[in-house]
Write a protein that holds these residues in place. Structure first.
Motif, PDB file in Angstrom:
ATOM      1  N   THR A  11       4.410  -6.431  19.383  1.00 18.98           N
ATOM      2  CA  THR A  11       4.656  -7.853  19.126  1.00 18.98           C
ATOM      3  C   THR A  11       4.490  -8.237  17.664  1.00 18.98           C
ATOM      4  OG1 THR A  11       2.347  -8.532  19.405  1.00 18.98           O
ATOM      5  CG2 THR A  11       3.696  -8.371  21.402  1.00 18.98           C
ATOM      6  N   ASP A  12       3.928  -7.336  16.849  1.00 17.65           N
ATOM      7  CA  ASP A  12       3.527  -7.749  15.502  1.00 17.65           C
ATOM      8  C   ASP A  12       4.302  -7.046  14.399  1.00 17.65           C
ATOM      9  OD1 ASP A  12       2.432  -5.297  16.030  1.00 17.65           O
ATOM     10  OD2 ASP A  12       0.455  -5.754  15.215  1.00 17.65           O
ATOM     11  N   ASP A  13       3.997  -7.458  13.177  1.00 15.28           N
ATOM     12  CA  ASP A  13       4.541  -6.863  11.969  1.00 15.28           C
ATOM     13  C   ASP A  13       3.447  -6.964  10.914  1.00 15.28           C
ATOM     14  OD1 ASP A  13       6.298  -5.655  10.257  1.00 15.28           O
ATOM     15  OD2 ASP A  13       7.616  -7.378   9.984  1.00 15.28           O
ATOM     16  N   ILE A  14       3.602  -6.274   9.810  1.00 13.91           N
ATOM     17  CA  ILE A  14       2.597  -6.331   8.754  1.00 13.91           C
ATOM     18  C   ILE A  14       2.389  -7.782   8.312  1.00 13.91           C
ATOM     19  CG2 ILE A  14       1.999  -5.617   6.410  1.00 13.91           C
ATOM     20  CD1 ILE A  14       1.895  -3.356   8.439  1.00 13.91           C
ATOM     21  N   GLY A  15       1.128  -8.224   8.327  1.00 10.03           N
ATOM     22  CA  GLY A  15       0.801  -9.575   7.868  1.00 10.03           C
ATOM     23  C   GLY A  15       0.953 -10.655   8.915  1.00 10.03           C
ATOM     24  N   THR A  16       1.245 -10.281  10.174  1.00  7.36           N
ATOM     25  CA  THR A  16       1.387 -11.282  11.231  1.00  7.36           C
ATOM     26  C   THR A  16       0.254 -11.149  12.243  1.00  7.36           C
ATOM     27  OG1 THR A  16       2.725  -9.888  12.706  1.00  7.36           O
ATOM     28  CG2 THR A  16       3.902 -11.120  10.988  1.00  7.36           C
ATOM     29  N   LYS A  17       0.227 -12.056  13.199  1.00 10.41           N
ATOM     30  CA  LYS A  17      -0.787 -12.020  14.257  1.00 10.41           C
ATOM     31  C   LYS A  17      -0.678 -10.720  15.035  1.00 10.41           C
ATOM     32  CE  LYS A  17      -1.467 -15.883  16.427  1.00 10.41           C
ATOM     33  NZ  LYS A  17      -1.286 -17.046  17.344  1.00 10.41           N
ATOM     34  N   GLY A  18      -1.807 -10.090  15.313  1.00  7.69           N
ATOM     35  CA  GLY A  18      -1.816  -8.800  15.993  1.00  7.69           C
ATOM     36  C   GLY A  18      -1.540  -8.907  17.481  1.00  7.69           C
ATOM     37  N   PRO A  88       9.195 -11.892  14.016  1.00  6.15           N
ATOM     38  CA  PRO A  88      10.660 -11.797  14.116  1.00  6.15           C
ATOM     39  C   PRO A  88      11.168 -10.351  14.126  1.00  6.15           C
ATOM     40  CG  PRO A  88      10.041 -13.496  12.547  1.00  6.15           C
ATOM     41  CD  PRO A  88       8.775 -12.781  12.923  1.00  6.15           C
ATOM     42  N   ALA A  89      10.462  -9.459  13.437  1.00  4.37           N
ATOM     43  CA  ALA A  89      10.908  -8.068  13.358  1.00  4.37           C
ATOM     44  C   ALA A  89      10.365  -7.198  14.487  1.00  4.37           C
ATOM     45  CB  ALA A  89      10.498  -7.467  12.015  1.00  4.37           C
ATOM     46  N   ALA A  90       9.618  -7.788  15.395  1.00  3.47           N
ATOM     47  CA  ALA A  90       8.974  -7.009  16.466  1.00  3.47           C
ATOM     48  C   ALA A  90       9.948  -6.701  17.600  1.00  3.47           C
ATOM     49  CB  ALA A  90       7.765  -7.763  16.997  1.00  3.47           C
ATOM     50  N   ASP A  91       9.524  -5.794  18.480  1.00  5.52           N
ATOM     51  CA  ASP A  91      10.321  -5.377  19.641  1.00  5.52           C
ATOM     52  C   ASP A  91       9.491  -5.530  20.914  1.00  5.52           C
ATOM     53  OD1 ASP A  91      12.347  -4.357  17.789  1.00  5.52           O
ATOM     54  OD2 ASP A  91      10.956  -2.708  17.437  1.00  5.52           O
ATOM     55  N   PRO A  92       9.046  -6.745  21.226  1.00 12.32           N
ATOM     56  CA  PRO A  92       8.036  -6.929  22.272  1.00 12.32           C
ATOM     57  C   PRO A  92       8.498  -6.632  23.693  1.00 12.32           C
ATOM     58  CG  PRO A  92       8.852  -9.047  21.511  1.00 12.32           C
ATOM     59  CD  PRO A  92       9.424  -8.011  20.588  1.00 12.32           C
ATOM     60  N   GLY A  93       7.533  -6.128  24.468  1.00 15.06           N
ATOM     61  CA  GLY A  93       7.756  -5.898  25.884  1.00 15.06           C
ATOM     62  C   GLY A  93       6.517  -6.279  26.661  1.00 15.06           C
ATOM     63  N   ILE A  94       6.698  -6.618  27.940  1.00  9.17           N
ATOM     64  CA  ILE A  94       5.569  -6.977  28.792  1.00  9.17           C
ATOM     65  C   ILE A  94       5.745  -6.338  30.167  1.00  9.17           C
ATOM     66  CG2 ILE A  94       6.702  -9.162  29.454  1.00  9.17           C
ATOM     67  CD1 ILE A  94       3.852 -10.356  29.704  1.00  9.17           C
ATOM     68  N   ALA A  95       4.656  -5.851  30.720  1.00 11.96           N
ATOM     69  CA  ALA A  95       4.654  -5.253  32.056  1.00 11.96           C
ATOM     70  C   ALA A  95       3.610  -5.961  32.910  1.00 11.96           C
ATOM     71  CB  ALA A  95       4.338  -3.760  31.970  1.00 11.96           C
ATOM     72  N   ILE A  96       3.985  -6.277  34.159  1.00 12.81           N
ATOM     73  CA  ILE A  96       3.082  -6.975  35.077  1.00 12.81           C
ATOM     74  C   ILE A  96       3.050  -6.228  36.407  1.00 12.81           C
ATOM     75  CG2 ILE A  96       2.578  -9.150  36.270  1.00 12.81           C
ATOM     76  CD1 ILE A  96       4.160 -10.595  34.093  1.00 12.81           C
ATOM     77  N   GLN A 144      11.771  -1.928  22.485  1.00 14.05           N
ATOM     78  CA  GLN A 144      11.027  -0.674  22.658  1.00 14.05           C
ATOM     79  C   GLN A 144       9.607  -0.888  23.180  1.00 14.05           C
ATOM     80  OE1 GLN A 144      13.672   1.892  22.402  1.00 14.05           O
ATOM     81  NE2 GLN A 144      11.840   2.944  21.668  1.00 14.05           N
ATOM     82  N   GLY A 145       9.106  -2.113  23.034  1.00 17.01           N
ATOM     83  CA  GLY A 145       7.754  -2.405  23.476  1.00 17.01           C
ATOM     84  C   GLY A 145       7.547  -2.239  24.974  1.00 17.01           C
ATOM     85  N   ILE A 146       8.630  -2.192  25.745  1.00 18.31           N
ATOM     86  CA  ILE A 146       8.465  -2.016  27.196  1.00 18.31           C
ATOM     87  C   ILE A 146       7.834  -0.662  27.521  1.00 18.31           C
ATOM     88  CG2 ILE A 146      10.381  -3.556  27.798  1.00 18.31           C
ATOM     89  CD1 ILE A 146      11.912  -0.873  28.551  1.00 18.31           C
ATOM     90  N   ILE A 147       8.100   0.331  26.658  1.00 14.66           N
ATOM     91  CA  ILE A 147       7.565   1.673  26.917  1.00 14.66           C
ATOM     92  C   ILE A 147       6.039   1.650  26.810  1.00 14.66           C
ATOM     93  CG2 ILE A 147       7.543   4.077  26.143  1.00 14.66           C
ATOM     94  CD1 ILE A 147      10.387   3.501  24.966  1.00 14.66           C
TER      95      ILE A 147
END
Length: 245
Positions: A11-18, A88-96, A144-147
């Motif tokens: 979800t993050d990028d350098i300098g953004t919320k972790g 904005p540059a992140a590739d977020p994914g979520i699993a439930i 890609q964050g789904i992985i």
């Protein structure tokens, strides 16, 4: 009330919320909206490889939620915050995962273990999620964050992987040790146990010298303060030791 495992990644990028901070915020929102309860958040280290995009460490963040909310409402609330707060540059994914549903825990654990040492494709992740009736969705970039999100579920189910998000502050400093009994540590932190690196569980009346950066790990399905022996005194485990979790 139902029990859920929720994991996010990338979800993050350098300098953004972790990612850990975003996971913590999602957990708080879900708990407040539903009157439910959330657990500590665990950070699960995944494979670091040139073919895998990541910000600094490639780690997924997972937490347990006990809530009366249905899955579609959990997903809606979580995704709204995920999208709003991800870089904005992140590739977020979520699993439930509904932990009360029928699923193959060993298959998820195997996937999580592989994600610590292998490059895995999105197609493989989606196929497993479909087989196990897990909600797995991507929300920007390459997705890609789904992985990592799916792998984080498996590693949390494993029960022997991950560091707990956040530092434990019990009056210690970098220079001066602060001694507390195990009973006091558990009462002040909400952790389940204090355990040595060879998995001896300390008794309530034993004492520990705390110094510097103190962090907990997820071990034997418990949230544990890890300690080792130094000159016949129990001390919180060093950064080098914690890197193995």
């Amino acid at each position: 009330m139902k029990n859920w495992l929720i994991c996010i990644d990338d979800t993050d990028d350098i300098g953004t919320k972790g990612t850990g901070e975003i996971a913590e915020e999602i957990a708080q929102i879900l708990a407040e909206v539903s009157g439910g309860k959330v657990s500590f958040i665990t950070r699960h280290q995944l494979f670091v490889h040139p073919d895998i995009p990541y910000t600094s460490h490639n780690s997924a963040m997972c937490f347990h939620l006990c809530s009366p909310l249905p899955q579609d409402e959990i997903l809606k609330l979580a995704v709204a915050h995920l999208v709003a707060e991800s870089a904005p540059a992140a590739d977020p994914g979520i699993a439930i995962l509904d932990t009360g549903s029928v699923f193959d825990a060993s298959a998820l654990i195997d996937f999580g273990r592989k994600a610590k040492s292998e490059v895995i494709t999105k197609a493989t992740a989606y196929a497993l999620a479909e087989q196990q009736n897990i909600s797995l969705t991507e929300h920007g970039g390459t997705g890609q964050g789904i992985i990592g999100a799916l792998a984080g579920l498996g590693l949390r189910l494993l029960g022997n992987d991950g560091r707990v998000k956040g530092k434990i502050k019990l009056g210690q400093s970098d220079e001066v040790p602060h001694e507390l009994s195990v009973a006091d540590i558990l009462a002040k932190t909400g952790l389940d146990a204090v355990m040595s690196t060879d998995e001896y569980q300390l008794k309530l009346d034993e004492t520990v010298q705390l110094k510097g950066k103190v962090k907990a790990v997820y071990l034997n399905h418990k949230f544990v303060l890890l300690v080792n022996r130094d000159a016949n005194v129990w001390c919180n485990a060093s950064k080098q030791v914690l890197q193995h979790y």
